[in-house]
Design an enzyme around this catalytic site. Structure first.
Site, PDB file in Angstrom:
ATOM      1  N   GLU A   1       0.729  -1.270   0.022  1.00 44.03           N
ATOM      2  CA  GLU A   1      -0.020   0.207   0.014  1.00 44.03           C
ATOM      3  C   GLU A   1       0.796   1.293  -0.009  1.00 44.03           C
ATOM      4  O   GLU A   1       1.048   1.891   0.976  1.00 44.03           O
ATOM      5  CB  GLU A   1      -0.982  -0.034   1.208  1.00 44.03           C
ATOM      6  CG  GLU A   1      -2.027  -1.031   1.407  1.00 44.03           C
ATOM      7  CD  GLU A   1      -2.852  -0.931   2.356  1.00 44.03           C
ATOM      8  OE1 GLU A   1      -2.555   0.192   3.277  1.00 44.03           O
ATOM      9  OE2 GLU A   1      -3.954  -1.678   2.499  1.00 44.03           O
TER      10      GLU A   1
ATOM     11  N   GLU B   1      -6.384  -7.752   0.042  1.00 42.05           N
ATOM     12  CA  GLU B   1      -6.655  -7.354   1.384  1.00 42.05           C
ATOM     13  C   GLU B   1      -7.792  -6.846   1.670  1.00 42.05           C
ATOM     14  O   GLU B   1      -7.865  -5.786   0.923  1.00 42.05           O
ATOM     15  CB  GLU B   1      -5.373  -6.537   1.841  1.00 42.05           C
ATOM     16  CG  GLU B   1      -5.304  -6.484   3.460  1.00 42.05           C
ATOM     17  CD  GLU B   1      -4.135  -5.403   3.926  1.00 42.05           C
ATOM     18  OE1 GLU B   1      -3.020  -5.553   3.600  1.00 42.05           O
ATOM     19  OE2 GLU B   1      -4.476  -4.499   4.534  1.00 42.05           O
TER      20      GLU B   1
HETATM   21  C1  IDC Z   1      -2.466  -3.453  10.693  1.00 41.41           C
HETATM   22  C2  IDC Z   1      -2.550  -4.442  11.713  1.00 41.41           C
HETATM   23  C3  IDC Z   1      -2.080  -3.977  13.105  1.00 41.41           C
HETATM   24  C4  IDC Z   1      -1.019  -3.544  12.977  1.00 41.41           C
HETATM   25  C5  IDC Z   1      -0.854  -2.314  12.124  1.00 41.41           C
HETATM   26  C6  IDC Z   1       0.662  -1.656  11.870  1.00 41.41           C
HETATM   27  O1  IDC Z   1      -3.874  -5.247  11.854  1.00 41.41           O
HETATM   28  O2  IDC Z   1      -2.461  -5.153  14.088  1.00 41.41           O
HETATM   29  O3  IDC Z   1      -0.753  -3.082  14.486  1.00 41.41           O
HETATM   30  O4  IDC Z   1      -1.137  -2.764  10.820  1.00 41.41           O
HETATM   31  O5  IDC Z   1       1.462  -2.753  11.583  1.00 41.41           O
HETATM   32  C7  IDC Z   1      -3.826  -1.914   6.155  1.00 41.41           C
HETATM   33  C8  IDC Z   1      -2.371  -2.582   5.990  1.00 41.41           C
HETATM   34  C9  IDC Z   1      -2.089  -3.629   7.072  1.00 41.41           C
HETATM   35  C10 IDC Z   1      -3.045  -2.966   8.597  1.00 41.41           C
HETATM   36  C11 IDC Z   1      -4.455  -2.793   8.173  1.00 41.41           C
HETATM   37  C12 IDC Z   1      -5.290  -2.631   9.346  1.00 41.41           C
HETATM   38  O6  IDC Z   1      -2.042  -3.155   4.788  1.00 41.41           O
HETATM   39  O7  IDC Z   1      -1.008  -3.724   7.499  1.00 41.41           O
HETATM   40  O8  IDC Z   1      -2.607  -3.951   9.542  1.00 41.41           O
HETATM   41  N1  IDC Z   1      -4.598  -2.172   6.934  1.00 41.41           N
HETATM   42  O9  IDC Z   1      -5.035  -1.187   9.750  1.00 41.41           O
HETATM   43  N2  IDC Z   1      -4.386  -1.229   5.030  1.00 41.41           N
HETATM   44  C13 IDC Z   1      -5.664  -0.766   5.512  1.00 41.41           C
HETATM   45  C14 IDC Z   1      -5.789  -1.558   6.760  1.00 41.41           C
END
Ligand code: IDC
Length: 326
Positions: free
Chosen positions: A157, A250
């Site tokens: 992303e 995702e």
């Molecule tokens: C989130 C995880 C969370 C973590 C955070 C930072 O769910 O536990 O603390 O990242 O590492 C994304 C990202 C994905 C995110 C997820 C939810 O690709 O890494 O994971 N998210 O926030 N894009 C939109 C949402």
């Protein structure tokens, strides 16, 4: 040579049915020329939760839930205090590559597909770790040449620096993608490669206006049902109408933080549209973290042989979604 299993326990595997995939128009297409849509689970950060990469767990996902793709998400920079591929040391990088290979081999032995994900996030512009990325993809392309079940996702992303407002533009991403696709294609011309889009992989319209000139490329769309609704679906429709191949590597049934309420109604609308358009999708995330998007309950400390009691509401929904395709 191809190391992927076509038959297991007397049954044809997903790979046995579809073989090596390619992109035709806006679709993912199999060896028989049939359109395919894959459905599966993304790991959380592999660096953070390596223990879930185990044969028993993936076997259950394939056999019991009907998952035909796993996404192996490897963060490139530190997140949750765990170093990523780019900011750990050489030994850390070696271990992460081994873990990635272990995940790929398990998927190959089950005859399911898998995504190798260069999970940029806090490194919001893929150009920030471009040299390290080229090194990683050179290694993956060489080591995974004989694994026809593998799809490469070269930048999860691209997003923005929330303090300065500086954004990764589609031009930045194109530039990065040219470099990395060339690194991969010099070694392996066959892999499908998925490219992230601006603003947390939500601007598929930008990609549709100026797609890359290579074959076998798809573009990432991510949504979190409680945050992203009609406006993002509108951008998806725009891109579909322009024949852009989209892969939802995702999605979440909650909000964009990975937490917050489950939004079943919006999830239903999203999945119906994806299915109507034969778009593959992968749910976030395989862990027991105390957050809505984790498919396991926080108190579940098992790493395989899960029962329905171990699943969070998101995990229960995941099972209902995946088993439809069994
Ligand atoms: C989130 C995880 C969370 C973590 C955070 C930072 O769910 O536990 O603390 O990242 O590492 C994304 C990202 C994905 C995110 C997820 C939810 O690709 O890494 O994971 N998210 O926030 N894009 C939109 C949402």
């Amino acid at each position: 040579m191809n190391f992927v299993c076509s038959e297991r326990n007397g049954k044809v595997t997903p790979f046995g049915k579809h073989g090596r995939l390619h992109v035709d128009g806006r679709h993912l297409v199999d060896e028989n020329g049939e359109v395919v849509a894959l459905h599966g689970i993304s790991t959380h950060n592999l660096n953070y939760y390596p223990e879930y990469v185990n044969e028993e767990a993936f076997t259950q996902f394939a056999d019991e839930y009907g998952v035909d793709i796993m996404r192996l998400a490897m963060y490139t920079q530190t997140a949750d205090d765990v170093p990523g591929y780019a900011d750990t040391d050489d030994e850390g990088r070696r271990k992460l590559e081994e873990l990635m290979l272990t995940g790929v081999r398990i998927c190959a032995s089950l005859g399911i597909y898998c995504i190798v994900d260069w999970h940029i996030l806090f490194d919001y512009n893929p150009k920030m770790n471009e040299d390290m990325s080229a090194k990683f993809w050179n290694s993956m392309a060489l080591r995974l040449r004989d694994y026809d079940n593998v799809i490469f996702e070269i930048c999860n992303e691209p997003n923005m620096n929330t303090e300065t407002g500086d954004k990764a533009t589609w031009d930045d991403i194109r530039d990065y993608a040219h470099h990395i696709i060339d690194v991969i294609r010099d070694i392996d011309e066959t892999k499908v490669i998925i490219v992230g889009t601006p603003i947390w992989s939500q601007r598929v319209d930008d990609a549709a206006d100026n797609p890359l000139e290579y074959d076998n490329i798809m573009y990432t769309l991510h949504f979190y049902a409680d945050s992203h609704k009609d406006e993002l679906r509108g951008r998806m429709k725009y891109a579909i109408d322009k024949d852009l191949p989209i892969f939802v590597t995702e999605f979440g049934i909650c909000d964009a933080s990975g937490n917050g309420p489950v939004n079943d109604a919006e999830t239903d609308i999203w999945l119906k549209e994806l299915e109507a358009n034969d778009i593959s999708y992968v749910i976030w995330n395989l862990s027991n973290k105390d957050e809505t998007s984790a498919i396991l309950k926080p108190e579940c400390d098992k790493i395989n042989n899960f029962t329905s009691d171990d699943l969070s509401p998101c995990g229960e929904r995941m099972v209902r979604i995946m088993t439809k395709f069994k």
